[in-house]
Design an enzyme around this catalytic site. Structure first.
Site, mmCIF file in Angstrom:
data_model
loop_
_atom_site.group_PDB
_atom_site.id
_atom_site.type_symbol
_atom_site.label_atom_id
_atom_site.label_comp_id
_atom_site.label_asym_id
_atom_site.label_seq_id
_atom_site.Cartn_x
_atom_site.Cartn_y
_atom_site.Cartn_z
ATOM 1 N N LYS A 11 0.832 -1.204 0.000
ATOM 2 C CA LYS A 11 0.000 0.000 0.000
ATOM 3 C C LYS A 11 0.863 1.249 0.000
ATOM 4 C CE LYS A 11 -3.746 -2.317 0.006
ATOM 5 N NZ LYS A 11 -4.327 -2.508 -1.304
ATOM 6 N N CYS A 12 0.279 2.340 -0.459
ATOM 7 C CA CYS A 12 0.927 3.638 -0.542
ATOM 8 C C CYS A 12 1.562 3.989 0.807
ATOM 9 C CB CYS A 12 -0.122 4.685 -0.913
ATOM 10 S SG CYS A 12 0.532 6.332 -1.170
ATOM 11 N N PRO A 13 2.777 4.443 0.791
ATOM 12 C CA PRO A 13 3.609 4.893 -0.321
ATOM 13 C C PRO A 13 4.628 3.853 -0.804
ATOM 14 C CG PRO A 13 4.609 5.682 1.676
ATOM 15 C CD PRO A 13 3.368 4.887 2.072
#
Length: 80
Positions: A11-13
């Protein structure tokens, strides 16, 4: 032939940070295929390419879900 970096499940980042780190380790002109299923990667990875001078050659839906980005490493790409 492009090297492949499978970032599905991250997941981001993390997808953009790992893409940036891998590109920094490659020679200019090298190709990298990135697989990511985080929806924000569709925004973050093209932005990374623009900012760091890499060429986003292709963006396609991945057969296993998510998106496959093909990137040609630029000359001025910076390290993470």
């Amino acid at each position: 032939m492009a090297e492949e970096l499978d970032l599905r499940g991250l997941k981001c980042p993390l997808p953009v940070l790992r893409t940036q780190k891998r590109l920094a380790a490659l020679p200019a002109g090298a190709m990298l295929r990135v697989l990511a299923d985080d929806p924000l990667a569709a925004i973050d990875i093209p932005h990374l390419c623009r900012e760091d001078g890499h060429a986003l050659v292709e963006t396609l839906p991945s057969t296993s879900g998510g998106v496959a980005f093909t990137i040609r490493r630029g000359i001025r790409g910076s390290a993470a």
